[in-house]
Design a protein around this motif. Structure first.
Motif, PDB file in Angstrom:
ATOM      1  N   UNK A 282       0.840  -1.196   0.000  1.00 41.25           N
ATOM      2  CA  UNK A 282       0.000   0.000   0.000  1.00 41.25           C
ATOM      3  C   UNK A 282       0.883   1.258   0.000  1.00 41.25           C
ATOM      4  N   UNK A 283       1.816   1.334  -0.961  1.00 33.94           N
ATOM      5  CA  UNK A 283       2.661   2.512  -1.097  1.00 33.94           C
ATOM      6  C   UNK A 283       4.005   2.437  -0.406  1.00 33.94           C
ATOM      7  N   UNK A 284       4.408   1.251   0.059  1.00 36.17           N
ATOM      8  CA  UNK A 284       5.675   1.115   0.773  1.00 36.17           C
ATOM      9  C   UNK A 284       6.887   1.134  -0.131  1.00 36.17           C
TER      10      UNK A 284
ATOM     11  N   UNK B 296      15.787   5.213  -1.516  1.00 36.01           N
ATOM     12  CA  UNK B 296      14.664   4.292  -1.420  1.00 36.01           C
ATOM     13  C   UNK B 296      14.140   3.964  -2.810  1.00 36.01           C
ATOM     14  N   UNK B 297      13.420   2.831  -2.872  1.00 39.91           N
ATOM     15  CA  UNK B 297      12.703   2.443  -4.084  1.00 39.91           C
ATOM     16  C   UNK B 297      11.320   1.971  -3.690  1.00 39.91           C
ATOM     17  N   UNK B 298      10.343   2.345  -4.459  1.00 42.06           N
ATOM     18  CA  UNK B 298       8.971   1.921  -4.197  1.00 42.06           C
ATOM     19  C   UNK B 298       8.842   0.442  -4.506  1.00 42.06           C
ATOM     20  N   UNK B 299       8.108  -0.267  -3.672  1.00 38.14           N
ATOM     21  CA  UNK B 299       7.861  -1.694  -3.850  1.00 38.14           C
ATOM     22  C   UNK B 299       6.587  -1.850  -4.669  1.00 38.14           C
ATOM     23  N   UNK B 300       6.696  -2.562  -5.783  1.00 38.06           N
ATOM     24  CA  UNK B 300       5.554  -2.747  -6.686  1.00 38.06           C
ATOM     25  C   UNK B 300       4.740  -3.991  -6.359  1.00 38.06           C
ATOM     26  N   UNK B 301       5.434  -5.084  -6.068  1.00 33.76           N
ATOM     27  CA  UNK B 301       4.743  -6.345  -5.776  1.00 33.76           C
ATOM     28  C   UNK B 301       5.746  -7.332  -5.184  1.00 33.76           C
ATOM     29  N   UNK B 302       5.237  -8.483  -4.795  1.00 36.50           N
ATOM     30  CA  UNK B 302       6.085  -9.560  -4.292  1.00 36.50           C
ATOM     31  C   UNK B 302       5.747 -10.817  -5.075  1.00 36.50           C
ATOM     32  N   UNK B 303       6.770 -11.389  -5.710  1.00 33.71           N
ATOM     33  CA  UNK B 303       6.594 -12.591  -6.525  1.00 33.71           C
ATOM     34  C   UNK B 303       7.205 -13.791  -5.835  1.00 33.71           C
ATOM     35  N   UNK B 304       6.576 -14.914  -6.014  1.00 28.39           N
ATOM     36  CA  UNK B 304       7.111 -16.170  -5.514  1.00 28.39           C
ATOM     37  C   UNK B 304       8.124 -16.696  -6.527  1.00 28.39           C
ATOM     38  N   UNK B 305       9.324 -17.015  -6.065  1.00 28.14           N
ATOM     39  CA  UNK B 305      10.354 -17.582  -6.930  1.00 28.14           C
ATOM     40  C   UNK B 305      11.001 -18.764  -6.217  1.00 28.14           C
ATOM     41  N   UNK B 306      11.546 -19.658  -7.016  1.00 26.54           N
ATOM     42  CA  UNK B 306      12.256 -20.821  -6.476  1.00 26.54           C
ATOM     43  C   UNK B 306      13.678 -20.814  -7.010  1.00 26.54           C
ATOM     44  N   UNK B 307      14.638 -21.074  -6.137  1.00 26.97           N
ATOM     45  CA  UNK B 307      16.033 -21.150  -6.540  1.00 26.97           C
ATOM     46  C   UNK B 307      16.360 -22.540  -7.038  1.00 26.97           C
ATOM     47  N   UNK B 308      17.613 -22.735  -7.400  1.00 31.28           N
ATOM     48  CA  UNK B 308      18.070 -24.050  -7.845  1.00 31.28           C
ATOM     49  C   UNK B 308      17.880 -25.095  -6.755  1.00 31.28           C
ATOM     50  N   UNK B 309      17.862 -24.652  -5.505  1.00 31.91           N
ATOM     51  CA  UNK B 309      17.666 -25.561  -4.368  1.00 31.91           C
ATOM     52  C   UNK B 309      16.194 -25.888  -4.139  1.00 31.91           C
ATOM     53  N   UNK B 310      15.315 -25.343  -4.985  1.00 28.95           N
ATOM     54  CA  UNK B 310      13.868 -25.559  -4.928  1.00 28.95           C
ATOM     55  C   UNK B 310      13.216 -25.030  -3.655  1.00 28.95           C
ATOM     56  N   UNK B 311      13.858 -24.071  -3.010  1.00 32.29           N
ATOM     57  CA  UNK B 311      13.296 -23.426  -1.826  1.00 32.29           C
ATOM     58  C   UNK B 311      12.530 -22.190  -2.277  1.00 32.29           C
ATOM     59  N   UNK B 312      11.312 -22.035  -1.727  1.00 34.03           N
ATOM     60  CA  UNK B 312      10.461 -20.887  -2.050  1.00 34.03           C
ATOM     61  C   UNK B 312      11.065 -19.620  -1.456  1.00 34.03           C
TER      62      UNK B 312
END
Length: 139
Positions: free
Chosen positions: A48-50, A63-79
């Motif tokens: 909400x504007x953070x 600072x940089x405005x945060x647009x969204x948060x995406x789920x990603x997985x690394x090579x280790x398959x950890x979320x």
């Protein structure tokens, strides 16, 4: 609600800008990200504007405005959480910040103000001088 994070390895705001420009090319949309193991529990408040406030050489400097948060997985398959950032970096008044690991929440009332229009491109003070001035409350 905002986040604060150490920009490890950055000597200046320009270093952060350069690193993000290279790293953002890895992503299809070309937007910079900060990937972290922990997902912020206060995600709705942050979205909400953070912003993420970057600590460089012991000082919050931008600072940089945060647009969204995406789920990603690394090579280790950890979320993981990819905090997707607006490419524009806004310089702020400096504020001292002691070292810490990971990221921390930063309440709006505790955030340093953006530099006034026209001062964003001013050459930064030497780090030691800026830290000393911030410690005594001058900047």
């Amino acid at each position: 609600m905002n986040l604060v994070k150490l920009s490890v390895g950055s000597e200046s705001v320009e270093d952060l800008i350069g690193w993000q420009a290279i790293y953002a090319k890895r992503w299809q949309d070309g937007l910079p990200r900060h990937v972290t193991r922990m997902w912020p529990k206060r995600e709705p408040e942050i979205l909400n504007g953070g912003s993420i406030y970057w600590v460089i050489k012991g000082l919050v400097q931008c600072r940089q405005r945060i647009l969204r948060m995406d789920e990603v997985y690394g090579e280790d398959e950890i979320r993981r959480c990819a905090i997707v950032l607006e490419p524009d970096i806004h310089r702020t008044h400096t504020a001292p910040k002691r070292p810490f690991q990971g990221w921390r929440y930063l309440k709006p009332e505790d955030t340093p103000a953006d530099l006034p229009e026209g001062r964003e491109s001013e050459e930064a003070l030497p780090t030691e001088l800026s830290q000393a001035l911030a410690e005594i409350g001058v900047i």
